[in-house]
Design a protein around this motif. Structure first.
Motif, short mmCIF file in Angstrom:
data_model
loop_
_atom_site.label_atom_id
_atom_site.label_comp_id
_atom_site.label_asym_id
_atom_site.label_seq_id
_atom_site.Cartn_x
_atom_site.Cartn_y
_atom_site.Cartn_z
N THR A 38 0.83 -1.21 0.00
CA THR A 38 0.00 0.00 0.00
C THR A 38 0.86 1.26 0.00
O THR A 38 0.60 2.21 -0.74
CB THR A 38 -0.93 0.01 1.23
OG1 THR A 38 -1.75 -1.16 1.20
CG2 THR A 38 -1.81 1.24 1.24
N LEU A 39 1.90 1.26 0.82
CA LEU A 39 2.81 2.41 0.88
C LEU A 39 3.52 2.61 -0.46
O LEU A 39 3.70 3.74 -0.91
CB LEU A 39 3.83 2.22 1.99
CG LEU A 39 4.81 3.37 2.22
CD1 LEU A 39 4.08 4.66 2.57
CD2 LEU A 39 5.80 3.00 3.33
N ALA A 40 3.90 1.50 -1.10
CA ALA A 40 4.58 1.60 -2.39
C ALA A 40 3.66 2.22 -3.44
O ALA A 40 4.08 3.07 -4.23
CB ALA A 40 5.05 0.22 -2.84
N VAL A 41 2.39 1.79 -3.46
CA VAL A 41 1.42 2.35 -4.41
C VAL A 41 1.20 3.84 -4.13
O VAL A 41 1.18 4.66 -5.05
CB VAL A 41 0.09 1.57 -4.34
CG1 VAL A 41 -0.99 2.29 -5.14
CG2 VAL A 41 0.27 0.14 -4.86
N GLN A 42 1.07 4.19 -2.86
CA GLN A 42 0.85 5.58 -2.49
C GLN A 42 2.02 6.46 -2.94
O GLN A 42 1.83 7.53 -3.52
CB GLN A 42 0.66 5.70 -0.98
CG GLN A 42 0.51 7.14 -0.49
CD GLN A 42 0.52 7.22 1.03
OE1 GLN A 42 0.33 6.22 1.70
NE2 GLN A 42 0.76 8.40 1.56
N THR A 43 3.24 5.98 -2.68
CA THR A 43 4.43 6.75 -3.06
C THR A 43 4.52 6.90 -4.58
O THR A 43 4.82 7.99 -5.09
CB THR A 43 5.70 6.05 -2.54
OG1 THR A 43 5.60 5.92 -1.12
CG2 THR A 43 6.95 6.84 -2.90
#
Length: 399
Positions: free
Chosen positions: A239-244
């Protein structure tokens, strides 16, 4: 049913459990009813997952920069240290948890050790500097030695011998890890496997005189909870990777298939692991040790799925230096390994007929999805979801 405990001593012991700061470390019964994980054990797991996240983050970085061999080697070693310390604590707690002040303080020291190890993970990956990681690991393991010595002081006969063997074996292994820091880095690939084999042999040798009184239901729950937390970390990392990636590159169209496929994989991984209870299968040390050791691959692959999803996101957004096929493999390979090892450890003991072939077939199909390149993660997610659906249908027919 009156709700009264079967053991007439259970109620006064429960009362003392909350009011005596120091208690005798007597072995727990394997037949103890309603044995569940404690809040301290859950806190222990949550702190350990910090180190898992660090290892996964470094693995993702190395895979994305095409340093595959170095990343896998570092990840395998770091994850072993995390998993082995976690596993040793869990089996000891299953046999001897008294939840008094000394026990809690010693457990908190172990948590401190894993946080030191986690802080050293980037140094180990980038600079081959093991000092901080070894210090953290030794702190964890020497704290475990004090637990075994305390158990030995309250035991006699073969059970005392077992506890003392554990303590001695762990100490000797820690001496070896400290001495490892004195040798050239070039010798690490040859010496690290020897240290790992020494660690793995300690329980096998220690429990020859007698078996510790680990609780099958408690052990199965502990492994299940840690698997659950690792899968949660996988979802969080993806999720963090997608957000970034969205913030930096605004590549929504390229990221949606990866996000959808990643969620399907994580949801299916949870469903498949918890489809059937396994505790009745854990009847002996031989069976339970093989099952417990095999979870190195289950937990390691579950965490690696999150790292792979990070790589797939980076590749789709542009900055990764690998091909779409390699990025897909970063997800499909650990997913296939997870499916196969869960089948090997769980499902093959509990399934019958055609249901036996579902997970091995799904594992092979997920590997084949690597060829789909940019759409490989979504294809793998659809395959894992289909495996769950087929398993449900076959289970319904059997019922």
């Amino acid at each position: 049913m009156t709700g009264e405990p079967a053991d007439p001593q259970a109620r006064p012991q429960a009362h003392l459990r909350h009011h005596r700061p120091v208690r005798r470390m007597a072995p727990r019964s394997r037949d103890e009813p309603h044995r569940t994980a404690t809040p301290l054990e859950l806190f222990f797991d949550l702190c350990f997952v910090v180190a898992v996240a660090q290892a996964g983050r470094q693995l993702a970085h190395d895979l994305a920069t095409d340093r595959i061999a170095a990343g896998l080697y570092g990840y395998a070693f770091v994850f072993f240290a995390i998993w082995w310390a976690w596993m040793n604590f869990s089996w000891f707690a299953s046999a001897y948890d008294v939840d008094d002040v000394p026990y809690r303080l010693t457990t908190l020291v172990q948590i401190t050790g894993v946080l030191i190890l986690a802080a050293g993970v980037p140094r180990m990956f980038d600079q081959h500097d093991l000092v901080l990681s070894v210090v953290g690991y030794v702190v964890m393991r020497l704290a475990m030695v004090t637990q075994w010595l305390r158990a030995a002081a309250c035991e006699q006969g073969p059970a005392r011998t077992v506890a003392l063997r554990y303590a001695l074996g762990i100490v000797l292994c820690q001496v070896g890890w400290v001495l490892l820091l004195l040798v050239p880095h070039e010798a690490y690939p040859y010496l690290l496997p020897l240290g790992i084999l020494a660690e793995l042999s300690v329980p096998v040798i220690a429990e020859r005189p007698a078996q510790t009184t680990w609780h099958p239901h408690h052990i199965a729950e502990r492994y299940g909870l840690f698997t659950l937390i690792v899968l949660g970390e996988t979802v969080a990392a993806a999720t963090l990777a997608v957000q970034t990636a969205l913030d930096e590159h605004d590549a929504l169209g390229e990221l949606l298939p990866i996000a959808a496929g990643g969620l399907l994989i994580c949801f299916a991984a949870w469903w498949i692991y918890f489809a059937e209870p396994i505790h009745d299968h854990l009847r002996s040390n031989r069976v339970a040790f093989l099952w417990g050791y095999g979870h190195y691959l289950v937990l390691g692959s579950a965490a690696a799925i999150g790292a792979g999803l990070e790589v797939a996101v980076e590749q789709a957004a542009g900055p990764a230096h690998i091909s779409a096929t390699a990025a897909a493999a970063a997800v499909t390979v650990p997913t296939a390994l997870y499916l196969f090892t869960v089948w090997l450890l769980h499902s093959r003991h509990l399934k019958h007929g055609a249901a036996q072939a579902v997970l091995p077939a799904a594992s092979a199909a997920v590997l084949a999805c690597t060829a789909a390149g940019d759409h490989g993660v979504l294809a793998a997610g659809l395959v894992t979801a289909a495996a769950v659906a087929v398993g449900i249908v076959l289970h319904t027919r059997e019922a």
